[in-house]
Design an enzyme around this catalytic site. Structure first.
Site, PDB file in Angstrom:
ATOM      1  CB  THR A 185      24.612  43.889  37.345  1.00 28.27           C
ATOM      2  OG1 THR A 185      25.819  44.607  37.630  1.00 28.27           O
ATOM      3  CG2 THR A 185      24.836  42.395  37.487  1.00 28.27           C
ATOM      4  CE  LYS A 186      27.906  49.261  37.468  1.00 25.02           C
ATOM      5  NZ  LYS A 186      28.501  47.977  37.845  1.00 25.02           N
TER       6      LYS A 186
END
Length: 393
Positions: A185-186
């Site tokens: 998700t980064k």
């Protein structure tokens, strides 16, 4: 319309050909641990951040643990950090045997409040972990000043801040060491877990490299000597590639970890890194549209300090009727995320530290009012307008 909080499939499609190619190259090479892609990604990431050393590890939590151990922090020590962050920031402190000491945050930026740090310093305090939450750097000049005054180390938790800047300087260059996460998700992400420690300190880098691979071999001996002020000559081996066999790996000098970045993940990250600045720029464009269109609504848009160039890892709003809001958005196909519903000082695992409700009023206030909306680079104009219309409604 259905809009996810983050669309990993859309990102994949935009660079699918390159990702498929490098993945197949790694698989066909049969070099899965360490090797060329890991070495090259470490070099490229260090160059991007502007540091001497980048030491890849298995995940962002390991990065924090290994960075703290590389600084000699352990049993009986205290480390100051934010209460309004992901659990790993404090968990890493506990994992090395130290005690996390929590500090409240600023209501506008969600970052640790520098004016409340000094009162928490004791003779056991060894370091500060400022968290660059949601991609915006903490007030590092003030924090560095406090650290210098009290002879403390600084480990930046830059897990959410790949590409962020503070007064023109990259996140990751603002302390003794910094830690990044490449969780899917980064902003810069791999297809699994991955992390990085960056530093300009040769000794920290040597010890971190040793700790990630069981404290063994030539690097383990170097680290052991550094930690024990020994000047002995280091034994070296030329028996084979380290990724396959090196006899020295069976000689252990420190209690370390098995925390290496997989070659496939490194190859994927090498493809993505050149796109990062463009992706972050697009996030800022999306945030700018939100800021403008939501300024007269009943939600509070995020504040960015003048000295910061944030990357909007999350675009976080504040709302008095959060549950009603997120339920209504969900009904209309818009995903949201609550960051963070329970401040760390009130987590059950830390009840023995003696914190109680009311100790960190700002973080507690935010924990009941903040929620994130989609801000990923692939959002279309229609999707942005749909999200804004539903929030206003």
């Amino acid at each position: 319309m259905n809009i996810p909080l983050i669309d990993l499939k859309a990102q994949y499609k935009s660079i699918a050909e390159d990702l498929d190619r490098v993945t197949k190259e790694v698989l066909s090479s049969a070099n899965y641990i360490m090797g060329k892609n890991v070495i090259e990604f470490e070099r490229e990431f260090a160059e991007y951040i502007g540091v001497k050393h980048a030491i890849s590890v298995a995940n962002g939590t390991d990065a924090l643990v290994i960075a703290l151990k590389s600084l000699g922090i352990g049993n009986g020590d205290e480390v100051i950090t934010s209460t309004f962050t992901y659990f790993a920031s404090a968990e890493a402190i506990s994992a090395v045997g130290a005690t996390p000491v929590f500090v409240d945050v600023e209501k506008e930026t969600f970052n640790i409040d520098p004016t409340k740090i000094e009162e928490k310093i004791t003779n056991k305090t060894k370091a500060i972990i400022p968290v660059h939450i949601f991609g915006q750097c903490a007030k590092m000049d003030e924090i560095n000043e406090i650290a210098k005054k009290h002879n403390l180390k600084i480990v930046e938790d830059a897990a959410q801040a790949s590409g962020s800047k503070y007064k023109g300087k990259m996140a990751g260059t603002l302390g003794d060491a910094a830690c990044f996460s490449f969780f899917p998700t980064k902003n810069l992400s791999c297809a699994g877990d991955g992390g990085m420690i960056v530093t300009n300190d040769d000794n920290i880098a040597t010890i971190a490299k040793a700790l990630r691979t069981h404290g063994s071999g030539e690097t383990g001996q170097k680290a052991y000597n550094l930690l024990n002020n020994i000047n002995d000559e280091i034994e070296t081996s030329k028996d084979g590639d380290d990724t396959v066999y090196n006899a020295l790996k069976y000689y252990n000098y420190l209690i370390g970890f098995n925390s290496r970045l997989d070659a496939i993940q490194a190859a994927i990250l090498r493809v993505k890194l050149p796109h990062l600045d463009d992706w972050n720029s697009r996030r800022r464009e999306v945030a700018k549209i939100y800021n403008e269109k939501l300024k007269d609504s009943n939600v509070v848009v995020p504040t960015v300090d003048e000295e910061n160039e944030t990357i909007y890892h999350q675009y976080v709003l504040q709302c008095e009727n959060r549950e009603d809001m997120i339920n209504k958005l969900k009904e209309n196909g818009i995903a949201t995320g609550v960051y963070y519903p329970v401040p760390l000082h009130l987590q059950k695992v830390y009840k023995d530290l003696g914190y109680k409700e009311g100790d960190m009023p700002v973080a507690e206030y935010l924990s009941h009012r903040t929620f994130a909306i989609p801000v990923y680079p692939e959002l279309t104009e229609n999707e942005i307008n749909y999200i804004v219309e539903n929030i206003k409604a």
